[in-house]
Design a protein around this motif. Structure first.
Motif, short mmCIF file in Angstrom:
data_model
loop_
_atom_site.label_atom_id
_atom_site.label_comp_id
_atom_site.label_asym_id
_atom_site.label_seq_id
_atom_site.Cartn_x
_atom_site.Cartn_y
_atom_site.Cartn_z
N THR A 5 1.46 -1.21 0.04
CA THR A 5 -0.12 0.10 -0.06
C THR A 5 0.52 1.21 -0.05
O THR A 5 1.67 1.52 0.83
N LEU A 23 -0.23 4.24 1.70
CA LEU A 23 -0.70 4.22 2.84
C LEU A 23 0.27 4.50 3.69
O LEU A 23 1.43 3.51 3.86
N SER A 24 0.72 5.84 4.87
CA SER A 24 1.86 4.99 5.54
C SER A 24 1.26 4.12 7.53
O SER A 24 -0.29 4.11 7.05
N LYS A 35 -1.80 9.89 9.86
CA LYS A 35 -2.70 10.39 9.25
C LYS A 35 -2.84 11.38 8.04
O LYS A 35 -3.95 11.25 7.15
N ASN A 47 -1.53 10.25 4.69
CA ASN A 47 -2.55 9.36 4.20
C ASN A 47 -3.94 9.81 2.94
O ASN A 47 -3.91 9.92 3.07
N LYS A 48 -4.33 11.31 4.39
CA LYS A 48 -5.16 11.99 3.56
C LYS A 48 -4.82 13.08 2.51
O LYS A 48 -5.39 13.14 1.80
N MET A 92 -2.50 11.48 0.71
CA MET A 92 -1.76 10.86 -0.25
C MET A 92 -3.49 10.60 -1.16
O MET A 92 -3.58 10.56 -2.66
N THR A 93 -4.10 10.43 -0.58
CA THR A 93 -5.71 9.46 -0.77
C THR A 93 -5.94 10.67 -2.11
O THR A 93 -6.56 10.02 -3.31
#
Length: 432
Positions: free
Chosen positions: A180, A182-183, A198, A201-202, A204-205
């Protein structure tokens, strides 16, 4: 385009290298007696289409610098299909001597094989001297799976957006061991004041859902492409403890440019296990306090654009706001209660209000002073046939097994137009 791939690698004398100075404490080093992750990366690069020159920068303690470079040269020789040049202490000595000959000073702190920023700057100097028009940075603990990796790396680089904005720097992203992007950072109670994973991830998404190229608040230093018009103008910051890649994005913005995120350009990042979480967090403390102070200082300079934390949401903005010192101290204390390496976390908490703050205050202006020198240095080296010839010859001699320090001395003497028989001082300087 004519890109060069640059790979820093870090070699240590011992199996477990205890933390060195602030700028020479790295996320991971390879013991001199072990192969490490570099051969794995080189193996993966064999299938990349259109791959050209690869430059490996070898950082190590001075006591093993020649052995470290020899170790890397032996590893590189196992992949004859790849065009690899190893740059170690002798090659650095050539660069430094040439800078002094040109009246630029030695600049050993700013350009060298010690500290993340200085090492990347050496890579840029080598790339510029050898005539490449783009640099692609990789880390030695990565794997490239895509045969079109290099083609994707330079996609859009040097072109204009629909609004006429030049794309001079771009980044891709990593897949981790879980497959993935995500972290894996855990949302635990002891991270209540430090939600870095957190926030990442926000960001990157959102970026992954957007167009292929979008303006980025983040940089993956091991998946980074720079056009020569960017790296001739801006250096990396040699005074930041870690996070020099993200810092480069902030520097670009201060000087009126940007970095772009390519959501179709990726690789795998498989680092070895971190030896000390507490030590790494201590580096982060120095990093974020320095970054905060540096941005504050930049707002006093009339020739720089102001970069505010609010423009860097959701990441890294929250980590560049007032109150960051208090949040760091609280996080270090809470982690010391629940995480392994309690002693290192307590030491980190103490650093937040002591030496890290002092370091930031003392050094926050130095990068901007260096920036007055960097463009001139790069302009002088761009067409410097003397240094180019010296570096090429030194690399060739490495590949056939000639004593590199001694050869570097002879090349330097020849480049400077000095009789090799009368160059004991030059030989000594370079050999050291």
């Amino acid at each position: 385009m004519n890109p060069v791939i640059i790979i820093p690698t870090f070699i240590s004398a011992r199996r477990r290298k205890e933390g060195g100075s602030l700028l020479t404490t790295y996320d991971h080093t390879t013991p001199i007696s072990q192969p490490g992750e570099l051969p794995r990366l080189l193996h993966s690069l064999q299938k990349v289409r259109g791959i050209g020159q690869i430059v490996i920068l070898v950082a190590s303690e001075p006591s093993i610098e020649n052995q470290a470079a020899e170790k890397v040269q032996i590893a590189a020789a196992q992949y004859p299909s790849l065009n690899i040049a190893v740059v170690g202490a002798p090659e650095l000595a050539l660069v430094q001597q040439r800078m002094e000959q040109l009246g630029l000073g030695k600049l050993s702190k700013e350009i060298g094989l010690s500290g993340y920023g200085a090492i990347r700057n050496l890579g840029l100097v080598v790339a510029n001297t050898l005539g490449f028009d783009a640099v692609v940075f990789l880390d030695d603990d990565e794997i490239v799976d895509d045969a079109d990796f290099l083609q994707k790396a330079v996609y859009g680089l040097g072109k204009l957006t629909k609004k006429g904005i030049p794309i001079l720097a771009k980044t891709g992203y990593y897949f981790n061991s879980e497959g993935t992007f995500l972290s894996k950072s855990q949302d635990k109670w002891y991270n209540h004041f430090w939600q870095q994973g957190k926030a990442f991830n926000k960001m990157m998404t959102k970026a992954m859902r957007g167009p292929r190229l979008s303006r980025s608040n983040h940089v993956c230093g091991g998946c980074l492409a720079l056009h020569k018009e960017a790296f001739k103008r801006l250096s990396f910051d040699p005074w930041i403890a870690r996070g020099e890649d993200l810092d480069y994005m902030l520097d670009l913005r201060m000087y009126g440019s940007d970095i772009w995120f390519d959501n179709q350009w990726s690789l795998r990042h498989l680092p070895p296990e971190t030896e000390s979480e507490g030590t790494r967090f201590r580096q982060d403390i120095f990093r974020w306090l320095y970054e905060y102070r540096k941005m504050e200082y930049s707002r006093t300079q009339i020739d720089l654009l102001q970069v505010k934390p609010s423009s860097l949401e959701p990441y890294p903005g929250p980590f560049l706001e007032p109150g960051v010192t208090k949040r760091i101290r609280l996080t270090a204390f809470l982690r010391s209660l629940a995480r392994p390496d309690k002693k290192a976390y307590r030491k980190a908490a103490k650093a937040a209000t002591g030496e890290a703050t002092l370091y930031a205050q003392r050094n926050c202006s130095k990068y901007f002073e260096f920036q007055f020198v960097w463009p001139e240095l790069m302009a002088r080296f761009e067409n410097d046939q003397i240094l180019r010839t010296a570096l090429v010859q030194c690399a060739a001699q490495r590949q056939i097994g000639v004593d590199a320090p001694r050869q570097a001395a002879a090349i330097a003497a020849q480049a400077a137009g000095i009789d090799p028989g009368a160059t004991s001082e030059i030989r000594l300087n370079i050999a050291e």
